[in-house]
Design a protein around this motif. Structure first.
Motif, PDB file in Angstrom:
ATOM      1  N   VAL A 153       0.831  -1.214   0.000  1.00 56.34           N
ATOM      2  CA  VAL A 153       0.000   0.000   0.000  1.00 56.34           C
ATOM      3  C   VAL A 153       0.862   1.261   0.000  1.00 56.34           C
ATOM      4  N   LEU A 154       1.999   1.219   0.691  1.00 60.79           N
ATOM      5  CA  LEU A 154       2.833   2.401   0.838  1.00 60.79           C
ATOM      6  C   LEU A 154       3.801   2.626  -0.318  1.00 60.79           C
ATOM      7  N   SER A 155       4.164   1.558  -1.032  1.00 60.96           N
ATOM      8  CA  SER A 155       5.277   1.718  -1.970  1.00 60.96           C
ATOM      9  C   SER A 155       5.051   1.131  -3.356  1.00 60.96           C
ATOM     10  N   GLU A 156       3.977   0.419  -3.583  1.00 65.16           N
ATOM     11  CA  GLU A 156       3.806  -0.233  -4.883  1.00 65.16           C
ATOM     12  C   GLU A 156       3.462   0.798  -5.953  1.00 65.16           C
ATOM     13  N   VAL A 157       4.323   0.905  -6.937  1.00 62.00           N
ATOM     14  CA  VAL A 157       4.159   1.868  -8.027  1.00 62.00           C
ATOM     15  C   VAL A 157       4.013   1.106  -9.334  1.00 62.00           C
ATOM     16  N   LEU A 165      -1.166   8.993  -7.197  1.00 60.67           N
ATOM     17  CA  LEU A 165      -0.849   7.883  -6.305  1.00 60.67           C
ATOM     18  C   LEU A 165       0.607   7.450  -6.476  1.00 60.67           C
ATOM     19  N   SER A 166       1.089   7.450  -7.695  1.00 62.21           N
ATOM     20  CA  SER A 166       2.498   7.117  -7.921  1.00 62.21           C
ATOM     21  C   SER A 166       3.425   8.150  -7.300  1.00 62.21           C
ATOM     22  N   LEU A 167       3.031   9.417  -7.357  1.00 64.63           N
ATOM     23  CA  LEU A 167       3.843  10.470  -6.748  1.00 64.63           C
ATOM     24  C   LEU A 167       3.926  10.304  -5.235  1.00 64.63           C
ATOM     25  N   LEU A 168       2.841   9.869  -4.624  1.00 65.73           N
ATOM     26  CA  LEU A 168       2.842   9.662  -3.182  1.00 65.73           C
ATOM     27  C   LEU A 168       3.694   8.462  -2.784  1.00 65.73           C
ATOM     28  N   ARG A 169       3.701   7.433  -3.595  1.00 68.71           N
ATOM     29  CA  ARG A 169       4.394   6.201  -3.228  1.00 68.71           C
ATOM     30  C   ARG A 169       5.849   6.156  -3.682  1.00 68.71           C
ATOM     31  N   THR A 170       6.239   7.013  -4.588  1.00 70.41           N
ATOM     32  CA  THR A 170       7.599   6.956  -5.130  1.00 70.41           C
ATOM     33  C   THR A 170       8.681   7.131  -4.067  1.00 70.41           C
ATOM     34  N   THR A 198       3.220  -4.000 -19.720  1.00 69.75           N
ATOM     35  CA  THR A 198       4.235  -3.532 -18.777  1.00 69.75           C
ATOM     36  C   THR A 198       3.642  -2.600 -17.729  1.00 69.75           C
ATOM     37  N   ALA A 199       2.490  -2.029 -18.026  1.00 68.02           N
ATOM     38  CA  ALA A 199       1.862  -1.113 -17.073  1.00 68.02           C
ATOM     39  C   ALA A 199       1.489  -1.799 -15.771  1.00 68.02           C
ATOM     40  N   HIS A 200       1.344  -3.113 -15.776  1.00 65.85           N
ATOM     41  CA  HIS A 200       0.971  -3.844 -14.560  1.00 65.85           C
ATOM     42  C   HIS A 200       2.187  -4.324 -13.766  1.00 65.85           C
ATOM     43  N   THR A 201       3.387  -4.030 -14.248  1.00 67.66           N
ATOM     44  CA  THR A 201       4.607  -4.450 -13.567  1.00 67.66           C
ATOM     45  C   THR A 201       4.879  -3.532 -12.382  1.00 67.66           C
ATOM     46  N   VAL A 202       5.195  -4.120 -11.246  1.00 64.13           N
ATOM     47  CA  VAL A 202       5.494  -3.333 -10.048  1.00 64.13           C
ATOM     48  C   VAL A 202       6.898  -2.755 -10.178  1.00 64.13           C
ATOM     49  N   ASP A 203       6.997  -1.466  -9.958  1.00 60.42           N
ATOM     50  CA  ASP A 203       8.260  -0.748 -10.110  1.00 60.42           C
ATOM     51  C   ASP A 203       8.765  -0.364  -8.726  1.00 60.42           C
ATOM     52  N   THR A 204       9.737  -1.079  -8.211  1.00 59.86           N
ATOM     53  CA  THR A 204      10.310  -0.784  -6.897  1.00 59.86           C
ATOM     54  C   THR A 204      11.822  -0.891  -6.972  1.00 59.86           C
ATOM     55  N   GLY A 205      12.476  -0.428  -5.920  1.00 56.17           N
ATOM     56  CA  GLY A 205      13.920  -0.557  -5.834  1.00 56.17           C
ATOM     57  C   GLY A 205      14.645   0.762  -5.983  1.00 56.17           C
ATOM     58  N   ALA A 206      15.883   0.782  -5.499  1.00 50.21           N
ATOM     59  CA  ALA A 206      16.696   1.996  -5.523  1.00 50.21           C
ATOM     60  C   ALA A 206      17.708   2.005  -6.660  1.00 50.21           C
ATOM     61  N   SER A 207      17.564   1.097  -7.623  1.00 55.39           N
ATOM     62  CA  SER A 207      18.569   0.995  -8.682  1.00 55.39           C
ATOM     63  C   SER A 207      18.644   2.263  -9.521  1.00 55.39           C
ATOM     64  N   ALA A 208      17.500   2.878  -9.823  1.00 60.81           N
ATOM     65  CA  ALA A 208      17.520   4.121 -10.609  1.00 60.81           C
ATOM     66  C   ALA A 208      18.198   5.239  -9.828  1.00 60.81           C
TER      67      ALA A 208
END
Length: 261
Positions: free
Chosen positions: A59-63, A71-76, A144-154
């Protein structure tokens, strides 16, 4: 000394000697942001493995690109410190710590956070644009829009790219940025495209913020500063004009007196 040797020595001083000197001056607080980032990654990863924590972290981080933009701006910001479920959180910790610590020592905490968030957000929004373009226009497929985008790699590769430009360190760029860029080109998936966008934005930020050669720490008073000179003449009062005129006349009189004598 050859040109290559001078370049290597210059980069060694900028990338290793100067950060170590600043770490010795500031102590452990000089890398507090890097430590907090590593602790956040470990804590969120372990919390994500529990039954209750998985839902909270989601809920807090899934983008995802199929979410509303707000919502993406809040969770990024939180998503930066949540590693992907199928990847080990411990493997990327050395790169995470080195990227944040080096930037923190050279540019300060505020600029480090701004650059890390800017490149991450640019990658997230760039993914939406590429999905909208579609694979026929060098974009990404719609699923690809349904892929969860997480991580600090970027954020990591973006900070390394920004530091390389700010310090004018090609060896750091070759060692820390080129392998990620090469892998992103070889495997053009969602994460790879976001890495390319993050590196591009980081390079632009580095050029714009350090184009005058102020060096690292310019925002904190650590770089060289050029003294601005006034280019327009200042108005002179009439009293000063009269005094200057009287002085000139007196000087001419003394010269005439010397000539007559």
């Amino acid at each position: 000394m050859s040109r290559i040797a001078r370049a290597v020595l210059h980069e060694w001083r900028n990338v290793v000697v100067d950060p170590c000197r600043r770490l010795r001056e500031r102590g452990p607080l000089g890398v507090s942001l890097a430590v907090v980032a590593c602790v956040a990654v470990i804590g969120l990863h372990e919390f994500q493995q529990t039954a209750a924590g998985a839902g909270v972290v989601r809920v807090l981080s899934e983008v995802r690109a199929d979410q509303p933009v707000w919502l993406s701006l809040l969770r990024t910001p939180v998503s930066v410190f949540v590693p992907a479920v199928d990847l080990s959180a411990w493997g990327g910790l050395p790169r995470l710590f080195l990227a944040f610590a080096l930037a923190e020592l050279l540019f300060g905490r505020v600029r480090t956070l701004v650059v890390a968030y800017a490149v991450t957000l640019a990658g997230t929004l760039g993914a939406r644009v590429m999905i909208a373009l579609g694979p026929d226009r060098l974009g990404l497929p719609a699923e690809t829009a349904h892929t969860v985008d997480t991580g600090a790699s970027a954020a990591i590769v973006g900070l390394f790219a920004y530091t390389s430009v700010a310090l004018r360190s090609p060896l750091l760029f070759l060692a820390a940025v080129v392998p990620t860029v090469s892998g992103s080109i070889a495997e053009p998936n969602l994460a790879g495209r976001e890495h390319l966008v993050a590196v591009t934005v980081a390079l632009i930020l580095g050029v714009v913020l350090h184009r005058r050669g102020g060096g690292p720490g310019g925002g904190r008073g650590g770089g060289r500063r050029e003294v601005a000179r006034c280019q327009c003449p200042l108005p002179v009062s009439k009293a000063v004009d009269r005094e200057v005129g009287h002085g000139r006349e007196a000087g001419r009189g003394r010269e005439l007196g010397r000539g007559g004598s």
